[in-house]
Design a protein around this motif. Structure first.
Motif, mmCIF file in Angstrom:
data_model
loop_
_atom_site.group_PDB
_atom_site.id
_atom_site.type_symbol
_atom_site.label_atom_id
_atom_site.label_comp_id
_atom_site.label_asym_id
_atom_site.label_seq_id
_atom_site.Cartn_x
_atom_site.Cartn_y
_atom_site.Cartn_z
ATOM 1 N N TYR A 87 -7.368 14.237 -17.625
ATOM 2 C CA TYR A 87 -8.167 13.131 -18.129
ATOM 3 C C TYR A 87 -9.496 13.635 -18.659
ATOM 4 C CZ TYR A 87 -4.884 9.907 -16.030
ATOM 5 O OH TYR A 87 -3.748 9.212 -15.736
ATOM 6 N N ASN A 137 4.526 6.592 -9.636
ATOM 7 C CA ASN A 137 4.069 7.978 -9.562
ATOM 8 C C ASN A 137 4.021 8.720 -10.889
ATOM 9 O OD1 ASN A 137 3.798 7.895 -6.778
ATOM 10 N ND2 ASN A 137 5.971 8.306 -6.494
ATOM 11 N N THR A 138 4.469 8.106 -11.944
ATOM 12 C CA THR A 138 4.482 8.814 -13.215
ATOM 13 C C THR A 138 3.826 7.966 -14.291
ATOM 14 O OG1 THR A 138 6.622 7.911 -13.823
ATOM 15 C CG2 THR A 138 6.634 10.002 -12.641
ATOM 16 N N GLY A 139 3.495 8.626 -15.384
ATOM 17 C CA GLY A 139 2.933 7.912 -16.512
ATOM 18 C C GLY A 139 1.421 7.901 -16.489
ATOM 19 N N GLU A 140 0.891 7.503 -17.599
ATOM 20 C CA GLU A 140 -0.549 7.485 -17.794
ATOM 21 C C GLU A 140 -1.223 6.439 -16.915
ATOM 22 O OE1 GLU A 140 -1.488 6.766 -21.851
ATOM 23 O OE2 GLU A 140 -3.617 6.390 -21.474
ATOM 24 N N LEU A 141 -2.336 6.842 -16.310
ATOM 25 C CA LEU A 141 -3.207 5.897 -15.612
ATOM 26 C C LEU A 141 -4.184 5.331 -16.637
ATOM 27 C CD1 LEU A 141 -4.194 7.694 -12.288
ATOM 28 C CD2 LEU A 141 -3.055 5.493 -12.459
ATOM 29 N N GLU A 190 0.843 -1.184 0.000
ATOM 30 C CA GLU A 190 0.000 0.000 0.000
ATOM 31 C C GLU A 190 0.884 1.242 0.000
ATOM 32 O OE1 GLU A 190 -3.454 0.262 2.775
ATOM 33 O OE2 GLU A 190 -2.584 2.213 3.287
ATOM 34 N N ARG A 191 0.668 2.111 -0.957
ATOM 35 C CA ARG A 191 1.486 3.316 -1.081
ATOM 36 C C ARG A 191 0.675 4.583 -0.880
ATOM 37 N NH1 ARG A 191 6.619 2.574 -3.143
ATOM 38 N NH2 ARG A 191 7.185 0.399 -2.807
ATOM 39 N N GLY A 192 -0.624 4.462 -0.823
ATOM 40 C CA GLY A 192 -1.446 5.643 -0.597
ATOM 41 C C GLY A 192 -2.838 5.234 -0.176
ATOM 42 N N GLN A 211 0.141 14.722 -19.985
ATOM 43 C CA GLN A 211 0.820 14.796 -18.694
ATOM 44 C C GLN A 211 2.050 15.686 -18.816
ATOM 45 O OE1 GLN A 211 3.192 11.365 -16.954
ATOM 46 N NE2 GLN A 211 1.534 11.440 -15.455
ATOM 47 N N TYR A 244 3.752 14.592 -11.119
ATOM 48 C CA TYR A 244 3.349 15.113 -12.403
ATOM 49 C C TYR A 244 1.893 15.578 -12.352
ATOM 50 C CZ TYR A 244 7.567 13.420 -14.678
ATOM 51 O OH TYR A 244 8.863 13.227 -15.054
ATOM 52 N N ARG A 299 1.238 9.934 4.115
ATOM 53 C CA ARG A 299 0.901 8.997 3.054
ATOM 54 C C ARG A 299 0.495 9.779 1.814
ATOM 55 N NH1 ARG A 299 -0.190 4.044 5.426
ATOM 56 N NH2 ARG A 299 0.095 3.195 3.357
ATOM 57 N N ARG A 300 0.729 9.193 0.694
ATOM 58 C CA ARG A 300 0.463 9.886 -0.559
ATOM 59 C C ARG A 300 -0.915 9.544 -1.093
ATOM 60 N NH1 ARG A 300 2.823 9.470 -4.766
ATOM 61 N NH2 ARG A 300 2.723 11.684 -5.247
ATOM 62 N N ALA A 301 -1.537 10.511 -1.694
ATOM 63 C CA ALA A 301 -2.852 10.305 -2.300
ATOM 64 C C ALA A 301 -2.818 10.871 -3.708
ATOM 65 C CB ALA A 301 -3.931 11.002 -1.484
ATOM 66 N N PHE A 361 -6.813 9.162 -20.515
ATOM 67 C CA PHE A 361 -5.648 10.046 -20.476
ATOM 68 C C PHE A 361 -5.643 11.017 -21.654
ATOM 69 C CE2 PHE A 361 -1.228 11.062 -19.557
ATOM 70 C CZ PHE A 361 -0.668 11.306 -20.800
ATOM 71 N N ARG A 419 -0.894 1.451 -13.894
ATOM 72 C CA ARG A 419 0.165 2.085 -14.669
ATOM 73 C C ARG A 419 1.479 1.402 -14.360
ATOM 74 N NH1 ARG A 419 0.322 8.228 -12.230
ATOM 75 N NH2 ARG A 419 0.868 7.729 -10.083
#
Lengths: 113, 113
Positions: free
Chosen positions: B36, A98-102, A54-56, B49, B32, B98-100, B46, A94
Motif C-alpha cells: 500500500y 483474506n484476499t483482495g484489495e483493502l 470477529e475473525r481477528g 498484491q 497474500y 486468531r488471525r491478525a 492499494f 474488502r
C-alpha cells in the motif's frame, strides 16, 4: 459507487470518556477491519470482522471493542479514553475475508485531551 | 505476532527504478502479500498484491521468493508524486490462533527532481 466512509472525521474527547467511530464499507463488501495509526507510525491492526463475526483481533486492551451490523457497517468503541488513544482510526473493507484489495476510508482523527 | 521489516527510508530521483523489500516470517499458508501507498492524512491506497513468484500491474511489480518470507515492491520509473510511505501487509497467525493483519513499519520514499 461510494468508497469506504467513516464518521466523524475529527473529534476531541477528554480522558475517561468513551467514543464510537462508524464505518460504512463499499457496497457488497462483507469484511471490515479497523486500524489505529499514531502519528509517524504504520497502521496497527485492531479488529477484523467478516459476515458479522470477529475473525481477528490485534494486541489492544479490552477497552477496545467493535461489532458489525447486518448491513455490514461497523462500529469501533473505545472506553475509558487515555491520552495515548489519540490517533487516526482507519476502517477498511474488502469483498473476501483474506484476499483482495483493502479499500481504506480517510479515517477518524481522535484527539484525547 | 510476527514482525515485518522494511527500510525506514529511501531516496531516489525521478525516472529511476525503486525496489523496496519487506521481510515477513510466519506468513500463513493461505495469506497474500499486499503493498500500500499512503500520503499524509489519507488512508492507504492499494498498489499490488501477490501470493508467489512475480506479479505485475500498470504501476508496479511484486517479486516473492519461493519461501515467501520476503517480498520486493518494484516501482519502474518514479516521479515526484510517488513520494509517500509504502507499507507491506501480510496476515499473521497469533499465538492464540486468531488471525491478525500486520502492516510493515513503512518505508518513506522521497523522490527528488
Amino acid at each position: 459507487d461510494a468508497g469506504v466512509t467513516q464518521s466523524p472525521t475529527h473529534l476531541i474527547k477528554t480522558r475517561g470518556q468513551h467514543v464510537t467511530l462508524r464505518c460504512s464499507p463499499i457496497s457488497g463488501h462483507k469484511s471490515v477491519s479497523w486500524y489505529q495509526q499514531v502519528l509517524g507510525q504504520g497502521p496497527q491492526f485492531i479488529f477484523q470482522y467478516y459476515e458479522k463475526e470477529e475473525r481477528g483481533r490485534g494486541n489492544f486492551p479490552d477497552r477496545f471493542s467493535a461489532r458489525q451490523f447486518p448491513n455490514y457497517s461497523s462500529e469501533l468503541n473505545v472506553n475509558a479514553l487515555l491520552l495515548g488513544d489519540s490517533a487516526l482510526y482507519l476502517c477498511a473493507s474488502r469483498l473476501a475475508e483474506n484476499t483482495g484489495e483493502l479499500f481504506f476510508g480517510e479515517g477518524s482523527r481522535l484527539t484525547v485531551l | 505476532l510476527a514482525k515485518t521489516t522494511q527500510p525506514i527510508s529511501m531516496d531516489s530521483y525521478e525516472g529511476q527504478e525503486v525496489n523496496i523489500t519487506c521481510s515477513h516470517n510466519n506468513i500463513a499458508t493461505n495469506d497474500y502479500i499486499t503493498w500500500y501507498q499512503q500520503f499524509p492524512s489519507q488512508g492507504p491506497r492499494f498498489i499490488i498484491q501477490g501470493y508467489k513468484t512475480k506479479v505485475t500491474n500498470e504501476v508496479a511489480s511484486l517479486f516473492i521468493p519461493a519461501d515467501r518470507k520476503s517480498s520486493t515492491l518494484s516501482l519502474p520509473r518514479v516521479s515526484l508524486s510517488d513520494t509517500a510511505v509504502y507499507y507491506c501487509l501480510v496476515g499473521d497467525i497469533m499465538d492464540t490462533g486468531r488471525r491478525a493483519l500486520t502492516f510493515g513499519s513503512g518505508t518513506r520514499l522521497q523522490v527528488q527532481p
